[in-house]
Design an enzyme around this catalytic site. Structure first.
Site, short mmCIF file in Angstrom:
data_model
loop_
_atom_site.label_atom_id
_atom_site.label_comp_id
_atom_site.label_asym_id
_atom_site.label_seq_id
_atom_site.Cartn_x
_atom_site.Cartn_y
_atom_site.Cartn_z
N HIS A 172 0.84 -1.21 0.00
CA HIS A 172 0.00 0.00 0.00
C HIS A 172 0.88 1.26 0.00
O HIS A 172 0.63 2.21 -0.76
CB HIS A 172 -0.90 0.05 1.25
CG HIS A 172 -1.99 -0.97 1.28
ND1 HIS A 172 -2.18 -1.82 2.34
CD2 HIS A 172 -2.96 -1.27 0.38
CE1 HIS A 172 -3.23 -2.60 2.10
NE2 HIS A 172 -3.71 -2.29 0.91
N LYS A 218 -18.34 -6.68 7.14
CA LYS A 218 -17.07 -7.41 7.03
C LYS A 218 -16.33 -7.34 8.36
O LYS A 218 -16.14 -6.25 8.91
CB LYS A 218 -16.22 -6.80 5.92
CG LYS A 218 -15.10 -7.69 5.46
CD LYS A 218 -14.49 -7.12 4.18
CE LYS A 218 -13.10 -7.69 3.95
NZ LYS A 218 -12.41 -7.00 2.86
N ARG A 253 -1.68 -6.63 -8.33
CA ARG A 253 -0.54 -7.48 -7.98
C ARG A 253 -0.33 -8.59 -9.00
O ARG A 253 0.74 -8.79 -9.53
CB ARG A 253 -0.74 -8.10 -6.59
CG ARG A 253 -0.61 -7.09 -5.48
CD ARG A 253 -1.14 -7.63 -4.20
NE ARG A 253 -2.55 -7.98 -4.35
CZ ARG A 253 -3.39 -8.14 -3.36
NH1 ARG A 253 -2.98 -8.03 -2.13
NH2 ARG A 253 -4.65 -8.45 -3.58
N SER A 260 -3.07 -7.87 2.82
CA SER A 260 -3.45 -7.73 4.23
C SER A 260 -3.96 -9.06 4.76
O SER A 260 -3.63 -9.48 5.88
CB SER A 260 -4.54 -6.67 4.39
OG SER A 260 -4.12 -5.44 3.87
O1 PNS Z 1 -8.78 -3.19 -0.08
P1 PNS Z 1 -9.99 -3.81 -0.73
O2 PNS Z 1 -10.78 -4.59 0.30
O3 PNS Z 1 -9.64 -4.63 -1.94
O4 PNS Z 1 -10.92 -2.60 -1.23
C1 PNS Z 1 -12.17 -2.84 -1.82
C2 PNS Z 1 -12.97 -1.54 -2.01
C3 PNS Z 1 -13.05 -0.76 -0.72
C4 PNS Z 1 -12.28 -0.68 -3.05
C5 PNS Z 1 -14.39 -1.93 -2.53
O5 PNS Z 1 -14.89 -2.92 -1.72
C6 PNS Z 1 -15.35 -0.74 -2.54
O6 PNS Z 1 -15.23 0.13 -3.38
N1 PNS Z 1 -16.29 -0.72 -1.57
C7 PNS Z 1 -17.29 0.33 -1.45
C8 PNS Z 1 -18.65 -0.14 -1.90
C9 PNS Z 1 -18.80 -0.01 -3.40
O7 PNS Z 1 -18.67 1.06 -3.97
N2 PNS Z 1 -19.09 -1.14 -4.06
C10 PNS Z 1 -19.23 -1.21 -5.48
C11 PNS Z 1 -17.87 -1.38 -6.14
S1 PNS Z 1 -18.02 -1.50 -7.90
#
Ligand code: PNS
Length: 176
Positions: free
Chosen positions: A20, A46, A104, A142
């Site tokens: 990150h 979550k 990644r 993570s």
């Molecule tokens: O670090 P992560 O868990 O891979 O991040 C995922 C994240 C936070 C980018 C994704 O879950 C997200 O955007 N969540 C917010 C809800 C949302 O907008 N969902 C639709 C995504 S297309």
């Protein structure tokens, strides 16, 4: 004065990893954006190891050991925030024109592609920009870091030193 180019770097950051921080440093160095807002997702569905406040504090502390990130934070080019709900609503409210994500491996691609398409459909004003993880961090996540730490494996170097200490404290608290 032109409108600042703001990017949102969303994620769980539970906990932040060296991957990150590397993406952040490179995104800042690229000068593609004037400001980057790290947006920690608040997801009540979550289960997380660290609270949002702990994650924000860990990021802030980790930046102290990285001059470029530390300077950017002090200069206001870097902010740490949290959001709940749709990422695009948050990005719109921040007047962001970009969403930063790290890639990644090929396994990340499908999920990221779907999110990028969906987010663009919902908010065409922000483009998702991907930064390739450094090869030495390409396996760092993570989730794996937590799993290995809780099973007694050595994760030093995969997370910033302060995060390592916080993670070890959680492992101890859990009595593992
Ligand atoms: O670090 P992560 O868990 O891979 O991040 C995922 C994240 C936070 C980018 C994704 O879950 C997200 O955007 N969540 C917010 C809800 C949302 O907008 N969902 C639709 C995504 S297309």
């Amino acid at each position: 004065m032109s409108t600042p180019r703001t990017a949102v770097y969303p994620g769980s950051f539970d906990p932040p990893t060296v991957g990150h921080l590397d993406i952040l440093a490179r995104a800042l160095h690229s000068t593609a954006f004037d400001n980057i807002v790290i947006a920690i997702v608040r997801n009540p569905n979550k289960k997380s190891l660290f609270t949002i406040d702990e994650r924000a504090a860990m990021l802030r502390e980790a930046f102290e050991a990285n001059p470029a990130l530390h300077d950017a934070l002090n200069a206001g080019r870097l902010q740490i925030d949290a959001f709940e709900g749709l990422l695009v609503s948050y990005a719109k409210a921040q007047r962001a024109t970009a969403i930063i994500r790290g890639l990644r491996a090929v396994s990340d691609y499908e999920y990221e592609l779907q999110m990028a398409h969906m987010n663009r459909r919902l908010f065409p004003g922000a483009e998702t920009l991907f930064f390739m993880a450094r090869d030495e961090y390409s396996y760092v996540s993570s989730r794996l870091t937590k799993e290995v730490a809780f099973m007694g494996g050595d994760v030093r170097g995969l997370v910033p030193e302060n995060v390592y200490a916080a993670l070890m404290a959680k492992v101890r608290d859990a009595g593992v």
